[in-house]
Design a protein around this motif. Structure first.
Motif, mmCIF file in Angstrom:
data_model
loop_
_atom_site.group_PDB
_atom_site.id
_atom_site.type_symbol
_atom_site.label_atom_id
_atom_site.label_comp_id
_atom_site.label_asym_id
_atom_site.label_seq_id
_atom_site.Cartn_x
_atom_site.Cartn_y
_atom_site.Cartn_z
ATOM 1 N N PRO A 75 0.691 -1.015 -0.012
ATOM 2 C CA PRO A 75 -0.037 0.016 -0.023
ATOM 3 C C PRO A 75 0.880 1.205 0.098
ATOM 4 N N SER A 76 1.837 1.194 0.751
ATOM 5 C CA SER A 76 2.643 2.611 0.783
ATOM 6 C C SER A 76 3.585 2.713 -0.288
ATOM 7 N N VAL A 77 3.722 1.726 -1.120
ATOM 8 C CA VAL A 77 4.689 1.822 -2.394
ATOM 9 C C VAL A 77 3.805 2.043 -3.429
ATOM 10 N N GLY A 78 2.360 1.439 -3.399
ATOM 11 C CA GLY A 78 1.397 1.528 -4.372
ATOM 12 C C GLY A 78 1.768 0.650 -5.727
ATOM 13 N N ALA A 79 2.347 -0.419 -5.482
ATOM 14 C CA ALA A 79 2.704 -1.455 -6.201
ATOM 15 C C ALA A 79 2.860 -2.700 -5.653
ATOM 16 N N PRO A 80 2.820 -3.964 -6.471
ATOM 17 C CA PRO A 80 3.310 -5.233 -5.878
ATOM 18 C C PRO A 80 4.768 -5.263 -5.722
ATOM 19 N N ILE A 81 5.182 -5.896 -4.678
ATOM 20 C CA ILE A 81 6.799 -6.381 -4.259
ATOM 21 C C ILE A 81 6.740 -7.613 -3.808
ATOM 22 N N ALA A 82 7.809 -8.100 -3.691
ATOM 23 C CA ALA A 82 7.950 -9.486 -3.142
ATOM 24 C C ALA A 82 9.361 -9.450 -2.714
ATOM 25 N N MET A 83 9.817 -10.710 -2.067
ATOM 26 C CA MET A 83 11.211 -10.839 -1.710
ATOM 27 C C MET A 83 11.270 -12.642 -2.013
ATOM 28 N N GLY A 84 12.397 -12.916 -2.341
ATOM 29 C CA GLY A 84 12.679 -14.333 -2.593
ATOM 30 C C GLY A 84 14.279 -14.539 -2.618
ATOM 31 N N TYR A 85 14.721 -15.866 -3.217
ATOM 32 C CA TYR A 85 16.078 -16.286 -3.348
ATOM 33 C C TYR A 85 16.387 -16.463 -4.862
ATOM 34 N N VAL A 86 17.579 -15.911 -4.812
ATOM 35 C CA VAL A 86 18.288 -15.775 -6.283
ATOM 36 C C VAL A 86 19.762 -16.163 -6.192
ATOM 37 N N PRO A 87 20.472 -16.636 -7.227
ATOM 38 C CA PRO A 87 21.793 -16.815 -7.090
ATOM 39 C C PRO A 87 22.511 -15.629 -7.002
ATOM 40 N N ARG A 88 23.792 -15.627 -6.286
ATOM 41 C CA ARG A 88 24.611 -14.452 -6.021
ATOM 42 C C ARG A 88 24.710 -13.450 -7.099
ATOM 43 N N ASP A 89 24.878 -14.120 -8.573
ATOM 44 C CA ASP A 89 25.323 -13.256 -9.552
ATOM 45 C C ASP A 89 24.156 -12.653 -9.878
ATOM 46 N N HIS A 90 22.757 -13.029 -9.498
ATOM 47 C CA HIS A 90 21.617 -12.132 -9.762
ATOM 48 C C HIS A 90 20.957 -11.482 -8.514
ATOM 49 N N ALA A 91 21.754 -11.159 -7.754
ATOM 50 C CA ALA A 91 21.386 -10.277 -6.494
ATOM 51 C C ALA A 91 21.757 -8.934 -6.436
ATOM 52 N N VAL A 92 22.313 -8.543 -7.465
ATOM 53 C CA VAL A 92 22.573 -7.067 -7.707
ATOM 54 C C VAL A 92 21.559 -6.373 -7.810
#
Length: 377
Positions: free
Chosen positions: A326-343
Motif C-alpha cells: 500500500p505505501s509503495v502503490g505497487a506489488p513487491i516481493a522477496m525471494g532467493y536468487v543466485p549470488r550473481d543475480h542478487a545485484v
C-alpha cells in the motif's frame, strides 16, 4: 502446556488468544495462524496498513513465545546456540539473533533482552514449542528456562505510538530503538521495549494475561490508536524488508543467505563457536551461493509465495513472500536468487498463472525504517 496436551493440540483444535473475545467484539475477522485464531483484519488491510504508517496501530502478538533464561552463565550458554554477542548485552538492551542447527540453518529468529536479572527471549509462535525443546536439550542443566505463558504481548506501532503509550506509561518516552525497561500499570508489572516488526517506530509491551483487555481498551480509547490485524502486519513487514520465519527463513537457509549477516557479531565472526560456524563464516568471507533479495514487480499483478523466478528460460529461484504494498502503490516481493543475480537493478521474471511477470531486484527496505535511535548512535 503438558507434553500430552502438546501432542494432542492438532486433534483438539486451534487455540485461542487471551484477547479472543476482545478481537471478535471489535469486529476482527479471525483466521487460523501459527496454531491460534487471530484477527487478519478489522476495517480492511489497506486502511489498517496506512493508518499504522500515519498514526498508531495496536497488534496482538500474544501467540509468540515469551521465554525467560536465568542462572549463572546464561548468556554464555545461549551464545553456544546463536551467533550474537549475548555476553556483551547490557541491562536494558536488546539484540536480534538466530537459533541455529548444527549445519548453520535457521531454526528461528528471535529477540534477546538483558532484563537485568534474566534474559528475556521472544520466539515465533509457529515454532515456539520446537524452540523450547531445542533450548532445553542443549542448554546446561543449571540454566533455568521458563515459558511465560501467563503473559501476553501487544505491539503498538506507528509515528504516534510514543505519544499514546506515554500517556499510560511515561517511562516509554525515554526509550530508544532496542531498549527495554520494566514499569507498572494499574498495579501490574509490565515490560516495554522500543521495537517491533513493521519498520515504524513503536513498542512491544509484555503484561499479564488478565491485564491485556483493559490495557488494549485504554490504548484504543485514544484517537490515534486502532486495532490492526495480521494482514497489515504482513504488508508492513514486507515493505520494511523483514523476513517471516517459515516463509523467508527456514532450516535450509543460513544467516548470510538470508541477508542477516548483521546478526553475526564482530566477536563471534572472529572467534566462531556457534553452530554451523564454518559454513556461515565461509559465506561471509567468500559470498553465499544464493541470497534473499527484494523484488519490484512490473504491473499490478501480485507475485505470491511459491512463484518460480526465471532468467530467460532458466529457473533460478523462488518467491518467499509477496503482495501489494500500500505505501509503495505497487506489488513487491522477496525471494532467493543466485549470488550473481542478487545485484539491485537485475532484471528477472516471475511465473504467475502460467505467465511471466517482469521483476527487478531491489535493495530493501522498500519503505525506509523510522526507528528512533540514540542521538549520535
Amino acid at each position: 502446556m503438558s507434553e500430552t496436551e502438546q501432542a494432542g493440540e492438532e486433534a483438539v483444535g486451534t487455540e485461542t488468544l487471551p484477547l479472543d473475545a476482545w478481537h471478535r467484539a471489535k469486529g476482527g475477522r479471525m483466521v487460523e495462524f501459527a496454531g491460534y485464531w487471530m484477527p487478519i483484519q478489522y476495517e480492511g488491510i489497506m486502511a489498517e496498513h496506512l493508518w499504522t504508517r500515519e498514526n498508531a496501530g495496536l497488534f496482538d502478538v500474544s501467540h509468540m513465545g515469551q521465554l525467560a533464561l536465568s542462572g549463572e552463565g546464561a548468556a554464555q550458554a545461549l551464545e553456544a546456540l546463536v551467533p550474537g554477542d549475548i555476553s556483551a548485552l547490557k541491562p536494558g538492551r536488546m539484540r536480534y539473533s538466530l537459533l541455529l542447527n548444527e549445519e548453520g540453518g535457521i531454526l528461528d529468529d528471535l529477540m534477546v533482552t538483558n532484563e537485568g536479572d534474566q534474559l528475556g527471549i521472544v520466539v515465533n509462535g509457529a515454532v515456539k514449542w520446537e524452540d523450547i525443546g531445542h533450548l532445553r536439550e542443549y542448554l546446561p542443566d543449571d540454566i533455568t528456562l521458563n515459558h511465560r505463558d501467563d503473559h501476553g504481548l501487544l505491539a503498538l506501532q506507528g509515528p504516534k505510538a510514543v505519544d499514546a503509550l506515554a500517556r499510560l506509561v511515561p517511562e516509554a518516552a525515554g526509550l530508544v530503538f532496542m531498549q527495554y525497561t520494566r514499569a507498572a500499570w494499574n498495579g501490574h508489572a509490565i515490560g516495554i521495549s522500543r521495537s517491533g516488526y513493521t519498520g515504524e517506530d513503536g513498542f512491544e509491551i509484555s503484561l499479564p494475561n488478565e491485564a491485556l483487555a483493559a490495557f488494549a481498551d485504554a490504548l484504543c480509547a485514544m484517537d490515534e490508536v486502532k486495532p490492526i490485524g495480521l494482514g497489515a502486519r504482513d504488508s508492513l513487514r514486507l515493505e520494511a524488508g523483514l523476513p517471516l520465519y517459515g516463509h523467508d527463513l527456514d532450516e535450509e537457509i543460513d544467516p548470510v543467505e538470508g541477508d542477516l549477516g548483521f546478526a553475526i557479531s564482530k566477536r563471534r565472526r572472529e572467534e566462531g563457536g556457534f553452530p554451523g560456524a564454518a559454513r556461515i563464516l565461509g559465506h561471509l568471507e567468500g559470498g553465499a551461493p544464493r541470497k534473499r533479495v527484494g523484488l519490484l514487480v512490473d504491473g499490478k499483478l501480485p507475485v505470491r509465495e511459491g512463484a518460480k523466478l526465471f532468467d530467460g528460460n532458466t529457473e533460478i529461484g523462488v518467491v518467499t513472500s509477496g503482495g501489494f504494498a500500500p505505501s509503495v502503490g505497487a506489488p513487491i516481493a522477496m525471494g532467493y536468487v543466485p549470488r550473481d543475480h542478487a545485484v539491485p537493478g537485475t532484471a528477472i521474471a516471475a511465473e504467475v498463472r502460467g505467465k511471466r511477470v517482469h521483476c527487478t531486484v531491489a535493495a530493501m527496505p522498500f519503505v525506509p525504517h523510522r526507528y528512533v535511535r540514540k542521538q549520535g548512535g
